[in-house]
Design a protein around this motif. Structure first.
Motif, short mmCIF file in Angstrom:
data_model
loop_
_atom_site.label_atom_id
_atom_site.label_comp_id
_atom_site.label_asym_id
_atom_site.label_seq_id
_atom_site.Cartn_x
_atom_site.Cartn_y
_atom_site.Cartn_z
N GLU A 58 59.20 -41.02 57.72
CA GLU A 58 60.05 -40.13 58.12
C GLU A 58 60.81 -38.54 57.75
O GLU A 58 61.10 -39.23 56.55
N SER A 67 61.08 -43.62 62.99
CA SER A 67 62.52 -42.33 63.72
C SER A 67 63.78 -43.32 63.95
O SER A 67 64.85 -42.32 64.13
N GLY A 123 53.06 -37.05 63.84
CA GLY A 123 53.87 -36.01 64.90
C GLY A 123 54.68 -35.67 64.12
O GLY A 123 55.47 -36.40 63.31
N ALA A 124 55.58 -34.52 65.41
CA ALA A 124 56.26 -33.78 64.64
C ALA A 124 57.78 -32.79 66.13
O ALA A 124 56.53 -33.17 67.06
N GLY A 125 58.58 -32.58 66.04
CA GLY A 125 59.02 -32.02 67.25
C GLY A 125 60.33 -31.26 66.45
O GLY A 125 61.07 -31.71 65.44
N HIS A 162 58.94 -47.89 64.42
CA HIS A 162 58.13 -46.49 63.60
C HIS A 162 59.36 -46.20 62.75
O HIS A 162 60.41 -47.15 62.80
N PHE A 188 56.96 -37.06 72.44
CA PHE A 188 57.36 -37.78 71.70
C PHE A 188 59.32 -38.31 73.13
O PHE A 188 59.31 -36.68 72.83
N GLN A 194 54.30 -45.43 57.48
CA GLN A 194 55.14 -44.41 57.80
C GLN A 194 56.08 -43.31 56.14
O GLN A 194 56.91 -43.82 55.90
N PHE A 223 62.19 -38.54 71.82
CA PHE A 223 62.93 -37.67 70.80
C PHE A 223 63.13 -35.94 70.42
O PHE A 223 63.47 -36.27 69.35
N ALA A 253 61.95 -33.27 63.45
CA ALA A 253 61.81 -34.22 62.87
C ALA A 253 60.65 -34.04 62.26
O ALA A 253 59.33 -33.67 63.69
N GLY A 260 56.28 -37.71 61.58
CA GLY A 260 56.43 -38.96 61.22
C GLY A 260 54.86 -38.88 61.32
O GLY A 260 54.22 -38.87 61.65
N GLN A 289 66.55 -41.66 61.72
CA GLN A 289 66.95 -40.80 61.78
C GLN A 289 68.40 -41.38 62.71
O GLN A 289 69.42 -40.37 62.74
N ARG A 291 53.08 -52.62 64.32
CA ARG A 291 52.71 -52.13 66.42
C ARG A 291 51.08 -53.53 66.15
O ARG A 291 50.99 -54.18 65.32
N1 PHE Z 1 57.78 -41.62 65.75
C1 PHE Z 1 57.02 -41.41 65.77
C2 PHE Z 1 55.58 -42.55 65.92
O1 PHE Z 1 55.77 -43.17 65.09
C3 PHE Z 1 56.47 -40.07 65.01
C4 PHE Z 1 57.68 -38.64 65.75
C5 PHE Z 1 58.20 -38.60 64.66
C6 PHE Z 1 57.11 -37.87 66.26
C7 PHE Z 1 58.94 -37.85 64.06
C8 PHE Z 1 58.22 -36.83 66.44
C9 PHE Z 1 59.19 -37.32 65.42
O2 PHE Z 1 54.62 -41.80 66.48
#
Ligand code: PHE
Length: 324
Positions: free
Chosen positions: A209, A170, A269-271, A168, A247, A207, A249, A292, A294, A173, A194
């Motif tokens: 980020e 991430s 996805g986020a958070g 990913h 997630f 992706q 993180f 964050a 993605g 970050q 993947r």
């Molecule tokens: N890295 C996560 C993924 O690939 C996506 C994500 C990024 C989720 C940042 C939360 C915050 O699925």
């Protein structure tokens, strides 16, 4: 010998000659070694002495006349051939040019640039990172424990125990926070890898980020930022909905859906950045907060344009590509 008739015949032939080769044949016929005029000159000897000067003068005159006519005609034909030659190669600059097929950017590049513009307009900065990562940046620093399935060799591409193709974006970050002091706002587009392959998953996909770290950042900031992005990509009527998710993180974590063309479609996805992640990069989680996200570029393009099979992005079939 009827000199007058000879001159008339020759004049007629010369004037109707329409190329240089024919004109040369006429020259040979009259003035060549065995030509009519040459033969007449030879006959001079056979004439009685007193007739020779007069006859000689007439033949000379005819020869001069023919030479003159021949060279005039030669000039004329040369001129004519020149014009014809130019006519053949002439270019009509007023004609419309040959139309060439023009290429254009790949749909994913376009979506990427569109997203970059949107986030840049909100104050985000674009940063990039390596596609070959170490497990610490890709997992550990992101609070992703040893037992997490993403770490499994079945799910990822490893070079050795500690090195893999990033799963990913991430880890950017982590790299960004280690390098910069908050506040910061970055996005990071790039390829991720993947062990997946079907109509909705590719082993390599793209992706973007996003990371925002500042004081007092809340979920409301996250939602507004994503709504702003969704409205620009999918149109003013687009809505965004957050669903609880997980997630390692982020805490809390969300799956994000966008309301588009009459249904909710999952796009990212986020958070809120997990305090453990801040600790791993030396930020004080009591002082700093952040969100964050993605998002999958292929996913966004599929939702926006109703593309069914993710593999079309990499098939390189122009019949697909030229639609976007
Ligand atoms: N890295 C996560 C993924 O690939 C996506 C994500 C990024 C989720 C940042 C939360 C915050 O699925």
């Amino acid at each position: 010998m009827d000199v007058k008739k000879l001159l008339d015949d020759a004049t007629g032939e010369i004037s109707s000659a329409n190329d240089i080769a024919i004109l040369n044949q006429i020259r040979v016929k009259y003035l060549g070694k065995k030509g009519v005029i040459t033969l007449m000159m030879k006959k001079l000897k056979e004439l009685p002495k007193e007739e020779r000067p007069k006859f000689g003068a007439v033949v000379n005159e005819v020869r001069n006349k023919l030479e003159e006519l021949l060279s005039e005609k030669l000039e004329e034909l040369k001129q004519k051939e020149k014009v014809e030659r130019y006519e053949k190669i002439r270019v009509d600059v007023s004609l419309p040019g040959a139309k060439r097929d023009k290429g254009h950017l790949h749909i994913l590049t376009k979506i990427q640039r569109e997203l970059e513009d949107i986030f840049i307009s909100m104050g985000f900065e674009v940063v990039e990172g390596p596609e070959v990562e170490d497990t610490w940046h890709n997992f550990d620093a992101l609070n992703t424990p040893e037992w997490h399935p993403a770490r499994d060799t079945q799910d990822s591409f490893y070079f050795d125990e500690n090195t893999l193709l990033r799963t990913h974006t991430s880890p950017i970050q982590i790299r960004t926070m280690l390098e910069k002091k908050p506040p910061l706002a970055i996005i990071s587009p790039g390829r991720v890898f993947r062990r997946d392959y079907d109509s909705t998953h590719l082993p390599m996909f793209t992706q973007m980020e996003g990371l925002y770290v500042d004081k007092d950042v809340t979920v409301r900031h996250l939602k507004y930022t994503l709504e702003e992005m969704a409205r620009k990509i999918f149109g003013e009527s687009a809505k965004v909905r957050l669903k609880p998710s997980y997630f390692p993180f982020t805490e809390p974590s969300y799956e994000v859906d966008v309301w588009f063309n009459g249904s909710w479609l999952e796009i990212l996805g986020a958070g809120m950045v997990d305090p453990n992640v801040f600790k791993n990069v030396g930020y004080d989680p009591e002082e700093w907060s952040g969100f964050a996200f993605g998002l999958g570029l292929e996913r966004i393009a599929m939702v926006k344009y109703g593309i069914r099979d993710i593999r079309d992005f990499v098939r390189n079939d122009v019949r697909f590509l030229e639609n976007y």
